[in-house]
Scaffold this motif. Structure first.
Motif, short mmCIF file in Angstrom:
data_model
loop_
_atom_site.label_atom_id
_atom_site.label_comp_id
_atom_site.label_asym_id
_atom_site.label_seq_id
_atom_site.Cartn_x
_atom_site.Cartn_y
_atom_site.Cartn_z
N LYS A 255 -27.50 -21.71 -26.83
CA LYS A 255 -28.70 -22.06 -26.05
C LYS A 255 -28.44 -21.91 -24.56
CE LYS A 255 -32.02 -25.83 -25.45
NZ LYS A 255 -32.33 -27.24 -25.79
N ASP A 256 -27.21 -22.17 -24.15
CA ASP A 256 -26.85 -22.16 -22.72
C ASP A 256 -26.35 -20.79 -22.27
OD1 ASP A 256 -26.75 -23.71 -20.36
OD2 ASP A 256 -24.57 -23.80 -20.51
N GLN A 257 -26.56 -19.74 -23.07
CA GLN A 257 -25.97 -18.44 -22.81
C GLN A 257 -26.45 -17.84 -21.49
OE1 GLN A 257 -26.39 -15.90 -26.18
NE2 GLN A 257 -24.25 -15.28 -26.08
N GLY A 258 -27.63 -18.20 -21.02
CA GLY A 258 -28.17 -17.61 -19.81
C GLY A 258 -27.54 -18.12 -18.54
N LYS A 259 -26.85 -19.25 -18.59
CA LYS A 259 -26.26 -19.81 -17.37
C LYS A 259 -24.80 -20.13 -17.61
CE LYS A 259 -28.77 -24.04 -18.58
NZ LYS A 259 -29.53 -25.19 -18.07
N GLN A 260 -24.02 -19.10 -17.74
CA GLN A 260 -22.61 -19.26 -18.06
C GLN A 260 -21.75 -19.38 -16.80
OE1 GLN A 260 -21.69 -15.96 -20.59
NE2 GLN A 260 -22.44 -16.98 -22.43
N THR A 261 -20.63 -20.05 -16.95
CA THR A 261 -19.63 -20.17 -15.90
C THR A 261 -18.30 -19.70 -16.44
OG1 THR A 261 -20.76 -22.07 -14.94
CG2 THR A 261 -18.46 -21.77 -14.33
N GLU A 262 -17.60 -18.88 -15.67
CA GLU A 262 -16.29 -18.45 -16.12
C GLU A 262 -15.29 -19.58 -15.93
OE1 GLU A 262 -12.99 -14.96 -15.27
OE2 GLU A 262 -15.03 -14.76 -14.50
N VAL A 263 -14.52 -19.87 -16.97
CA VAL A 263 -13.52 -20.94 -16.90
C VAL A 263 -12.16 -20.36 -17.26
CG1 VAL A 263 -15.17 -22.76 -17.46
CG2 VAL A 263 -13.91 -21.63 -19.31
N GLY A 264 -11.11 -20.99 -16.81
CA GLY A 264 -9.78 -20.49 -17.12
C GLY A 264 -8.70 -21.38 -16.55
N ILE A 265 -7.47 -20.99 -16.79
CA ILE A 265 -6.31 -21.71 -16.26
C ILE A 265 -5.32 -20.68 -15.76
CG2 ILE A 265 -5.28 -21.84 -18.57
CD1 ILE A 265 -4.01 -24.50 -17.68
N GLY A 266 -4.71 -20.95 -14.61
CA GLY A 266 -3.76 -20.01 -14.03
C GLY A 266 -2.33 -20.51 -14.17
N LEU A 267 -1.44 -19.67 -14.67
CA LEU A 267 -0.03 -20.02 -14.80
C LEU A 267 0.79 -18.96 -14.08
CD1 LEU A 267 -0.02 -20.82 -18.64
CD2 LEU A 267 0.05 -22.50 -16.79
N TYR A 268 1.68 -19.39 -13.22
CA TYR A 268 2.51 -18.41 -12.52
C TYR A 268 3.82 -19.05 -12.09
CZ TYR A 268 0.91 -20.77 -8.27
OH TYR A 268 0.65 -21.71 -7.32
N TRP A 269 4.81 -18.21 -11.92
CA TRP A 269 6.12 -18.63 -11.42
C TRP A 269 6.24 -18.13 -9.99
CZ3 TRP A 269 10.72 -21.02 -12.70
CH2 TRP A 269 11.86 -20.67 -11.98
N TYR A 270 6.75 -18.95 -9.10
CA TYR A 270 6.92 -18.47 -7.73
C TYR A 270 8.31 -18.79 -7.21
CZ TYR A 270 6.10 -23.31 -6.09
OH TYR A 270 6.18 -24.65 -5.86
N GLU A 271 8.76 -17.96 -6.26
CA GLU A 271 10.03 -18.17 -5.58
C GLU A 271 9.80 -17.97 -4.09
OE1 GLU A 271 13.09 -15.69 -7.23
OE2 GLU A 271 12.63 -16.26 -9.30
N ILE A 272 10.02 -19.00 -3.30
CA ILE A 272 9.85 -18.93 -1.86
C ILE A 272 11.22 -19.06 -1.21
CG2 ILE A 272 8.73 -19.93 0.17
CD1 ILE A 272 6.59 -21.07 -1.69
N ASP A 273 11.67 -18.00 -0.58
CA ASP A 273 12.99 -18.04 0.08
C ASP A 273 12.90 -18.87 1.36
OD1 ASP A 273 14.18 -16.45 -1.84
OD2 ASP A 273 13.47 -14.62 -0.87
N GLU A 274 13.90 -19.72 1.54
CA GLU A 274 14.00 -20.56 2.74
C GLU A 274 12.69 -21.26 3.05
OE1 GLU A 274 15.50 -18.27 5.98
OE2 GLU A 274 17.31 -17.69 4.91
N PRO A 275 12.20 -22.14 2.16
CA PRO A 275 10.93 -22.84 2.43
C PRO A 275 11.05 -23.74 3.64
CG PRO A 275 12.07 -23.81 0.55
CD PRO A 275 12.84 -22.58 0.93
N ASP A 276 9.86 -23.93 4.32
CA ASP A 276 9.87 -24.81 5.49
C ASP A 276 10.11 -26.25 5.09
OD1 ASP A 276 9.31 -22.66 7.07
OD2 ASP A 276 7.14 -22.89 6.92
#
Length: 276
Positions: A255-276
């Protein structure tokens, strides 16, 4: 005098609270926000540079995008002037379609002019009394640069070869190093991250999940081991996450197909050299 038609405003974010008695220099929130923006810009520069996008072009894109967003929210030209610092004429020009493309990469523009000008073959003397020579080419298309400076830049970017006082053009200076698929994936990841960040900064209800699960300094010899273990855990949960995010066939969903919202989850690995 005819009345100017009022635009319909549709800003989904509430106006920030005002503190009229606060000294601007004591506004720690604004200072932290500027630091955040500088950090974002710092990471955008290498991405743009990889494709030969100049700092001037980045500024153009930023200004045009911000002005169009504010214009779409229904702001008047006077409000745009107040928020942007640009004149009405500048705003009108910036809101026009950007049909000319990027004309800010001076090295690519110089090499393009060289290839397109029939008076200058791709191999020319460095200097000669009569044209064509690189000196004449420099005077015609790149007089803002010094001749030695231009030669050094073009050689550093592998755009020319200099042998026995003759200069050969090696390419137009156009780069296309990243696949569109990878850029689209990066755009989606960043859009999702910032959408959640903005939602939470404006304290909209309900707050979205966005938290650091765990982060700490790691020695160089342990990075690879940690990366592998985290990758294994993430891969083991991906199937379950995909199942959760699949569109379901319930009556309410259909019924709600006309007003959809994209949903999701983000997963990532990060490496920051010499962080502040």
């Amino acid at each position: 005098m005819p009345r100017t038609r009022t635009k319909t405003k549709h800003n989904r974010f509430p106006n920030p609270p005002l503190y009229p008695d606060m000294d601007p220099s004591a506004n720690k929130s604004r200072q932290a926000t500027e630091h955040l923006l500088c950090e974002v810009f710092r990471h955008l520069v290498p991405i743009a540079r990889r494709e030969g996008i100049s700092v001037k072009r980045m500024r153009e894109l930023l200004v045009r995008t911000q002005l169009r967003l504010l214009d779409e929210e229904g702001m008047t030209r006077f409000e745009l002037m107040a928020l942007s610092g640009f004149s009405r004429r500048a705003i009108r020009l910036l809101l026009l379609d950007d049909r000319e493309g990027d004309r800010t990469d001076l090295l690519a523009r110089f090499m393009g002019a060289w290839f397109d000008d029939p008076c200058f073959p791709t191999t020319i003397p460095l200097d000669s009394r009569k044209p064509p020579s690189f000196v004449h080419l420099h005077e015609k298309y790149a007089s803002d640069f010094t001749l030695p400076g231009l030669l050094k830049l073009l050689k550093n970017y592998d755009l020319i070869k200099v042998e026995q006082d003759r200069v050969t053009a090696l390419g137009r200076g156009v780069t296309a190093r990243t696949t569109v698929k990878d850029l689209a994936a990066a755009e989606k990841a960043l859009a999702g991250f910032f959408s959640t960040l903005i939602h939470n900064l404006y304290e909209l209800d309900p707050p979205f999940m966005q938290q650091q699960i765990h982060t700490h300094p790691a020695s160089s010899e342990h990075k690879a081991e940690l990366r592998g273990m985290v990758s294994e855990v993430i891969h083991s949960t991906q199937g379950r996450l995909r199942e959760l995010l699949k569109p379901n066939g319930t009556r309410a969903a259909r019924k709600d197909q006309g007003k959809q919202t994209e949903v999701g989850i983000g997963l990532y690995w990060y490496e920051i050299d010499e962080p502040d």
